[in-house]
Design a protein around this motif. Sequence first.
Motif, PDB file in Angstrom:
ATOM      1  N   HIS A 144     -54.497 -32.024  33.611  1.00  0.00           N
ATOM      2  CA  HIS A 144     -54.566 -31.642  32.195  1.00  0.00           C
ATOM      3  C   HIS A 144     -54.025 -30.223  31.994  1.00  0.00           C
ATOM      4  O   HIS A 144     -53.725 -29.507  32.954  1.00  0.00           O
ATOM      5  CB  HIS A 144     -56.013 -31.721  31.694  1.00  0.00           C
ATOM      6  N   GLU A 145     -53.960 -29.846  30.727  1.00  0.00           N
ATOM      7  CA  GLU A 145     -53.533 -28.498  30.368  1.00  0.00           C
ATOM      8  C   GLU A 145     -54.721 -27.550  30.214  1.00  0.00           C
ATOM      9  O   GLU A 145     -54.541 -26.351  30.067  1.00  0.00           O
ATOM     10  CB  GLU A 145     -52.736 -28.527  29.039  1.00  0.00           C
ATOM     11  N   ASN A 146     -55.921 -28.110  30.202  1.00  0.00           N
ATOM     12  CA  ASN A 146     -57.135 -27.306  30.067  1.00  0.00           C
ATOM     13  C   ASN A 146     -58.155 -27.802  31.081  1.00  0.00           C
ATOM     14  O   ASN A 146     -57.901 -28.754  31.816  1.00  0.00           O
ATOM     15  CB  ASN A 146     -57.680 -27.422  28.633  1.00  0.00           C
ATOM     16  N   ARG A 147     -59.340 -27.183  31.126  1.00  0.00           N
ATOM     17  CA  ARG A 147     -60.317 -27.535  32.153  1.00  0.00           C
ATOM     18  C   ARG A 147     -60.804 -28.977  31.989  1.00  0.00           C
ATOM     19  O   ARG A 147     -60.953 -29.482  30.870  1.00  0.00           O
ATOM     20  CB  ARG A 147     -61.489 -26.559  32.132  1.00  0.00           C
ATOM     21  N   ILE A 148     -61.088 -29.606  33.119  1.00  0.00           N
ATOM     22  CA  ILE A 148     -61.560 -30.992  33.148  1.00  0.00           C
ATOM     23  C   ILE A 148     -63.076 -30.997  32.994  1.00  0.00           C
ATOM     24  O   ILE A 148     -63.787 -30.303  33.709  1.00  0.00           O
ATOM     25  CB  ILE A 148     -61.131 -31.684  34.462  1.00  0.00           C
ATOM     26  N   LYS A 149     -63.576 -31.795  32.051  1.00  0.00           N
ATOM     27  CA  LYS A 149     -65.006 -31.831  31.771  1.00  0.00           C
ATOM     28  C   LYS A 149     -65.725 -32.962  32.518  1.00  0.00           C
ATOM     29  O   LYS A 149     -66.887 -32.838  32.873  1.00  0.00           O
ATOM     30  CB  LYS A 149     -65.250 -31.997  30.263  1.00  0.00           C
ATOM     31  N   ASP A 150     -65.026 -34.087  32.724  1.00  0.00           N
ATOM     32  CA  ASP A 150     -65.677 -35.209  33.404  1.00  0.00           C
ATOM     33  C   ASP A 150     -64.621 -36.084  34.067  1.00  0.00           C
ATOM     34  O   ASP A 150     -63.455 -36.116  33.649  1.00  0.00           O
ATOM     35  CB  ASP A 150     -66.497 -36.041  32.407  1.00  0.00           C
ATOM     36  N   ILE A 151     -65.073 -36.779  35.111  1.00  0.00           N
ATOM     37  CA  ILE A 151     -64.178 -37.646  35.878  1.00  0.00           C
ATOM     38  C   ILE A 151     -64.918 -38.935  36.196  1.00  0.00           C
ATOM     39  O   ILE A 151     -66.128 -38.926  36.435  1.00  0.00           O
ATOM     40  CB  ILE A 151     -63.694 -36.919  37.157  1.00  0.00           C
ATOM     41  N   GLU A 163     -62.662 -49.424  40.879  1.00  0.00           N
ATOM     42  CA  GLU A 163     -61.663 -50.202  41.619  1.00  0.00           C
ATOM     43  C   GLU A 163     -61.399 -51.493  40.872  1.00  0.00           C
ATOM     44  O   GLU A 163     -62.337 -52.185  40.464  1.00  0.00           O
ATOM     45  CB  GLU A 163     -62.182 -50.490  43.036  1.00  0.00           C
ATOM     46  N   ARG A 164     -60.116 -51.814  40.703  1.00  0.00           N
ATOM     47  CA  ARG A 164     -59.736 -53.031  39.989  1.00  0.00           C
ATOM     48  C   ARG A 164     -58.551 -53.682  40.689  1.00  0.00           C
ATOM     49  O   ARG A 164     -57.478 -53.089  40.796  1.00  0.00           O
ATOM     50  CB  ARG A 164     -59.373 -52.692  38.537  1.00  0.00           C
ATOM     51  N   GLU A 165     -58.776 -54.903  41.189  1.00  0.00           N
ATOM     52  CA  GLU A 165     -57.726 -55.641  41.901  1.00  0.00           C
ATOM     53  C   GLU A 165     -57.075 -54.777  42.983  1.00  0.00           C
ATOM     54  O   GLU A 165     -55.850 -54.617  43.039  1.00  0.00           O
ATOM     55  CB  GLU A 165     -56.680 -56.175  40.913  1.00  0.00           C
ATOM     56  N   ARG A 166     -57.940 -54.183  43.833  1.00  0.00           N
ATOM     57  CA  ARG A 166     -57.525 -53.322  44.955  1.00  0.00           C
ATOM     58  C   ARG A 166     -56.770 -52.074  44.489  1.00  0.00           C
ATOM     59  O   ARG A 166     -56.038 -51.451  45.258  1.00  0.00           O
ATOM     60  CB  ARG A 166     -56.680 -54.104  45.961  1.00  0.00           C
ATOM     61  N   GLN A 167     -56.964 -51.742  43.241  1.00  0.00           N
ATOM     62  CA  GLN A 167     -56.316 -50.562  42.669  1.00  0.00           C
ATOM     63  C   GLN A 167     -57.385 -49.537  42.331  1.00  0.00           C
ATOM     64  O   GLN A 167     -58.350 -49.849  41.622  1.00  0.00           O
ATOM     65  CB  GLN A 167     -55.552 -50.981  41.400  1.00  0.00           C
ATOM     66  N   HIS A 168     -57.256 -48.318  42.864  1.00  0.00           N
ATOM     67  CA  HIS A 168     -58.212 -47.252  42.569  1.00  0.00           C
ATOM     68  C   HIS A 168     -57.749 -46.522  41.309  1.00  0.00           C
ATOM     69  O   HIS A 168     -56.676 -45.895  41.300  1.00  0.00           O
ATOM     70  CB  HIS A 168     -58.302 -46.273  43.741  1.00  0.00           C
ATOM     71  N   VAL A 169     -58.555 -46.625  40.264  1.00  0.00           N
ATOM     72  CA  VAL A 169     -58.219 -46.004  38.978  1.00  0.00           C
ATOM     73  C   VAL A 169     -59.140 -44.814  38.750  1.00  0.00           C
ATOM     74  O   VAL A 169     -60.359 -44.916  38.918  1.00  0.00           O
ATOM     75  CB  VAL A 169     -58.345 -47.010  37.818  1.00  0.00           C
ATOM     76  N   ILE A 170     -58.550 -43.687  38.395  1.00  0.00           N
ATOM     77  CA  ILE A 170     -59.313 -42.482  38.074  1.00  0.00           C
ATOM     78  C   ILE A 170     -59.113 -42.180  36.595  1.00  0.00           C
ATOM     79  O   ILE A 170     -57.980 -42.242  36.086  1.00  0.00           O
ATOM     80  CB  ILE A 170     -58.842 -41.286  38.929  1.00  0.00           C
ATOM     81  N   VAL A 171     -60.205 -41.863  35.912  1.00  0.00           N
ATOM     82  CA  VAL A 171     -60.141 -41.508  34.487  1.00  0.00           C
ATOM     83  C   VAL A 171     -60.646 -40.079  34.350  1.00  0.00           C
ATOM     84  O   VAL A 171     -61.696 -39.731  34.894  1.00  0.00           O
ATOM     85  CB  VAL A 171     -60.996 -42.462  33.626  1.00  0.00           C
ATOM     86  N   THR A 172     -59.903 -39.257  33.639  1.00  0.00           N
ATOM     87  CA  THR A 172     -60.283 -37.855  33.448  1.00  0.00           C
ATOM     88  C   THR A 172     -60.365 -37.527  31.961  1.00  0.00           C
ATOM     89  O   THR A 172     -59.592 -38.048  31.148  1.00  0.00           O
ATOM     90  CB  THR A 172     -59.269 -36.910  34.119  1.00  0.00           C
ATOM     91  N   ALA A 173     -61.316 -36.665  31.629  1.00  0.00           N
ATOM     92  CA  ALA A 173     -61.470 -36.176  30.242  1.00  0.00           C
ATOM     93  C   ALA A 173     -61.474 -34.663  30.268  1.00  0.00           C
ATOM     94  O   ALA A 173     -62.101 -34.053  31.140  1.00  0.00           O
ATOM     95  CB  ALA A 173     -62.758 -36.700  29.629  1.00  0.00           C
ATOM     96  N   SER A 174     -60.781 -34.061  29.314  1.00  0.00           N
ATOM     97  CA  SER A 174     -60.586 -32.616  29.342  1.00  0.00           C
ATOM     98  C   SER A 174     -60.927 -31.968  28.004  1.00  0.00           C
ATOM     99  O   SER A 174     -60.988 -32.634  26.960  1.00  0.00           O
ATOM    100  CB  SER A 174     -59.134 -32.302  29.710  1.00  0.00           C
ATOM    101  N   SER A 175     -61.114 -30.657  28.069  1.00  0.00           N
ATOM    102  CA  SER A 175     -61.338 -29.875  26.841  1.00  0.00           C
ATOM    103  C   SER A 175     -60.108 -29.889  25.938  1.00  0.00           C
ATOM    104  O   SER A 175     -60.209 -29.549  24.759  1.00  0.00           O
ATOM    105  CB  SER A 175     -61.681 -28.427  27.200  1.00  0.00           C
ATOM    106  N   ASP A 176     -58.953 -30.282  26.498  1.00  0.00           N
ATOM    107  CA  ASP A 176     -57.742 -30.346  25.668  1.00  0.00           C
ATOM    108  C   ASP A 176     -57.727 -31.573  24.758  1.00  0.00           C
ATOM    109  O   ASP A 176     -56.784 -31.771  23.982  1.00  0.00           O
ATOM    110  CB  ASP A 176     -56.482 -30.302  26.537  1.00  0.00           C
ATOM    111  N   GLY A 177     -58.765 -32.436  24.863  1.00  0.00           N
ATOM    112  CA  GLY A 177     -58.879 -33.601  23.988  1.00  0.00           C
ATOM    113  C   GLY A 177     -58.315 -34.878  24.559  1.00  0.00           C
ATOM    114  O   GLY A 177     -58.508 -35.957  23.990  1.00  0.00           O
ATOM    115  N   TYR A 178     -57.643 -34.804  25.693  1.00  0.00           N
ATOM    116  CA  TYR A 178     -57.001 -35.984  26.272  1.00  0.00           C
ATOM    117  C   TYR A 178     -57.935 -36.721  27.235  1.00  0.00           C
ATOM    118  O   TYR A 178     -58.674 -36.102  28.002  1.00  0.00           O
ATOM    119  CB  TYR A 178     -55.735 -35.597  27.024  1.00  0.00           C
TER     120      TYR A 178
END
Length: 366
Positions: free
Chosen positions: A237-244, A248-263
């Motif tokens: 992100h462009e700003n600090r990460i607030k939560d992560i 796992e889905r169909e042998r795929q590791h998915v990471i989701v990130t949320a940031s103070s930048d709103g994304y």
Amino acid sequence: MELVAGCYEQVLFGFAARPAESWTIVPDFTHHAHSASLSAVAVNNRYVVTGSRDETIQIYDMKKKIEHGALLQHNGTITCLEFYGTAHLLSGAEDGLICIWNTKRWECLKSIKAHKGHVTSLSIHPSGKLALSVGTDKTLRTWNLVEGRSAFIKNLKQNAHIIKWSPDGERYVTVITNKVDIYKLDTASITGTITTEKRISSLRFITDSILAIAGDDEIVRFYSCDSQKCLGEFKAHENRIKDIYSFERERQHVIVTASSDGYIKMWNLDLNKIKDVPSLLCEVNTKARLTCLTVWLDQASEMKENSEKAATSSQANEDEKSSIVRKNKFHCTDKSNKRAKRKRKITPEKQKLEAALQKKKKKWNS
């Protein structure tokens, strides 16, 4: 699949994530959940619960997309929420309490005075028999959830603000400012320490031995619990990460990130190429200052729910049958008791007659 995030602006966001060759995120709902900023969020197969500085826990029904109610047991900011299965929820707050909730009737089964200060974080063991909590009284506490009592207290040198079990339940980690202490369950002793440059805001087990750590900056780092070495990092992100969050889905590791930048961003992580930057699957700009994040995995949970519904319905049928039998028994005994009472009930006139007859019998016998 829904990405669910809370923010300072008192709103809960829901975005439908649709997996395909190119993933898409579609706005699904916005729910003005609280009268203060959101501080915690958790999800099970049916509900999303949110905690806030307004001292309430709000329940949102993900199937019906409506508000379901509120839980008002705590006095103080709700700091942590965690479901176990479909039947129980644990909540912790600044009042030092940990509450155990039944999620069928939404009643508080037990309220435990867990810490002398605030409860800052809690984590439930995969077995559901144990939980760990940390607070501002510089203690790490182990809870026996079967009996609802304290099992062990460990004094810490400083206040920890995050505690987390590994998926296999063999180890757990505590976070104190910018330091991660790794413990083994069987010895309850520290096996290693990871230190980062900045304060850690969120942490997640990707596997039983790999941690994803987000600090008060824009970078996500991956560490080995065994060697405590950094395996890779990338700017998310462009700003600090607030939560992560990760799944796992169909042998795929998915990471989701949320940031103070709103994304909110979704990443595909290849564990074989962990040094490489994960590929961005999709992103959405909420235009809000995000504070907490979770993912509602509806398809997997529906399968679980159906099997559990079958089990609970069969159990309910058995319970109903046994209750009918008990009721019938009660009615039968009740009727027989009433009849017996009727038989035993003697009026004063009858008593006089019987006394007179007894006297007569005595005279005749004499």
